[in-house]
Design an enzyme around this catalytic site. Structure first.
Site, PDB file in Angstrom:
ATOM      1  N   CYS A   1       0.834  -1.205   0.000  1.00  0.00           N
ATOM      2  CA  CYS A   1       0.000   0.000   0.000  1.00  0.00           C
ATOM      3  C   CYS A   1       0.868   1.254   0.000  1.00  0.00           C
ATOM      4  CB  CYS A   1      -0.931  -0.023   1.213  1.00  0.00           C
ATOM      5  SG  CYS A   1      -2.114   1.338   1.249  1.00  0.00           S
ATOM      6  N   CYS A   2       1.888   1.277   0.881  1.00  0.00           N
ATOM      7  CA  CYS A   2       2.793   2.434   0.921  1.00  0.00           C
ATOM      8  C   CYS A   2       3.504   2.610  -0.424  1.00  0.00           C
ATOM      9  CB  CYS A   2       3.831   2.272   2.031  1.00  0.00           C
ATOM     10  SG  CYS A   2       3.217   2.580   3.703  1.00  0.00           S
TER      11      CYS A   2
ATOM     12  N   CYS B   1      -0.858   8.763   7.190  1.00  0.00           N
ATOM     13  CA  CYS B   1      -2.219   8.435   6.776  1.00  0.00           C
ATOM     14  C   CYS B   1      -3.089   8.173   8.013  1.00  0.00           C
ATOM     15  CB  CYS B   1      -2.212   7.199   5.884  1.00  0.00           C
ATOM     16  SG  CYS B   1      -1.442   7.460   4.264  1.00  0.00           S
TER      17      CYS B   1
ATOM     18  N   CYS C   1      -3.319   4.693   9.676  1.00  0.00           N
ATOM     19  CA  CYS C   1      -2.022   4.133  10.083  1.00  0.00           C
ATOM     20  C   CYS C   1      -1.294   5.007  11.093  1.00  0.00           C
ATOM     21  CB  CYS C   1      -1.147   3.918   8.853  1.00  0.00           C
ATOM     22  SG  CYS C   1      -1.864   2.764   7.670  1.00  0.00           S
TER      23      CYS C   1
ATOM     24  N   CYS D   1       7.817   4.038   5.775  1.00  0.00           N
ATOM     25  CA  CYS D   1       6.915   3.798   4.646  1.00  0.00           C
ATOM     26  C   CYS D   1       7.664   3.509   3.364  1.00  0.00           C
ATOM     27  CB  CYS D   1       5.988   4.986   4.451  1.00  0.00           C
ATOM     28  SG  CYS D   1       6.864   6.521   4.248  1.00  0.00           S
TER      29      CYS D   1
HETATM   30 FE1  SF4 Z   1      -1.388   2.783   2.944  1.00  0.00          FE
HETATM   31 FE2  SF4 Z   1      -1.151   3.159   5.583  1.00  0.00          FE
HETATM   32 FE3  SF4 Z   1       1.002   3.335   3.965  1.00  0.00          FE
HETATM   33 FE4  SF4 Z   1      -0.931   5.218   3.931  1.00  0.00          FE
HETATM   34  S1  SF4 Z   1       0.492   4.727   5.625  1.00  0.00           S
HETATM   35  S2  SF4 Z   1       0.055   4.351   2.182  1.00  0.00           S
HETATM   36  S3  SF4 Z   1      -2.797   3.959   4.219  1.00  0.00           S
HETATM   37  S4  SF4 Z   1      -0.239   1.505   4.419  1.00  0.00           S
END
Ligand code: SF4
Length: 247
Positions: free
Chosen positions: A120-121, A203, A206, A231
């Site tokens: 996701c990151c 985010c 998170c 991240c």
């Molecule tokens: Fe995804 Fe969480 Fe990374 Fe944001 S911090 S990009 S929501 S995993």
């Protein structure tokens, strides 16, 4: 790029005796219009944005809207643009990549595993950052050594071979007290979440508030046991296929 050019090494040596404004002017002069500062509107980033505006240093300001930010972050983003009378470049994840990610792991699938979180990151942060850095030769960040054990190994100025840029951390040696007092003394706008126990803000799903005595970044991906929680913007995590150190 692996070795740091001599002029940059000299600037790094001079940093301890320079104010933040003079550090930024020095960066801009060496970069010759090719420097970009990436902000996530945290306290560190707001101090740098303020200093760029005050000194007129020729440094672009860019941000990544991951699609999962807090409303408070958008509020301070808008306030910052209004205060300094300049647009902050907004960069977004690739729409098709986000659609594929969510189709595979679901809306909050990043909680399922460290690998899912890195994926996701990668889509929402690391890939957009790579696109930003492809437009510059110098990358300015708000990283501080005191934020976490992982960040204590960073340097003022380093060659980022993965992105082919020179990475500069002009606040590396500032402690949190100095940062907080500077923001207060200079009346710099800041994210309202900082007043509610959030020293580090990413985010929304998170990030949580930290408890007394916890590391400044303890509220980021708190469910992961590994203390090396980043991240992929500044530090590698090969599991996500990310190439480098980039936040
Ligand atoms: Fe995804 Fe969480 Fe990374 Fe944001 S911090 S990009 S929501 S995993």
């Amino acid at each position: 790029m692996t070795a740091l050019p001599a002029a940059w090494a000299d600037l790094a040596d001079a940093f301890p005796n320079l104010s933040l404004g003079r550090r930024l002017k020095g960066i801009a002069e060496l970069a010759g219009g090719a420097a970009v500062f990436t902000t996530s509107f945290g306290l560190e980033d707001q101090a740098i944005t303020h200093a760029i505006a005050e000194t007129g240093a020729d440094i672009r300001i860019a941000t990544i809207d991951t699609g999962r930010l807090f409303g408070e972050t958008h509020d301070v983003w808008a306030e910052t643009e209004a205060r300094y009378g300049r647009r902050i470049e907004a960069w977004y994840p690739d729409t098709a990549a986000v659609e594929a990610l969510v189709a595979e792991q679901g809306a909050n699938g990043f909680r399922a595993s460290v690998e899912a979180r890195h994926a996701c990151c990668h889509v929402r942060k690391v890939a957009p950052l790579a696109r930003i850095l492809a437009t510059a030769t110098v990358w300015v960040t708000g990283l501080r050594a005191g934020q976490s054990a992982v960040r204590r190994g960073a340097r003022f100025i380093e060659a980022d071979a993965a992105h082919g840029v020179i990475k500069v951390n002009p606040l590396l040696d500032w402690d949190r007290d100095r940062l907080v007092s500077t923001v207060a003394l200079e009346g710099i706008a800041y994210n309202a979440l900082h007043d509610h126990g959030f020293p580090s803000i990413g985010c929304q799903p998170c990030t949580r508030a930290v408890r007394l005595g916890e590391d400044e970044r303890a509220g980021r991906w708190w469910w992961e046991a590994d203390a090396k929680r980043e991240c992929g913007l500044h530090f590698n995590h090969a599991a996500a296929g990310t190439a480098s150190a980039v936040a």
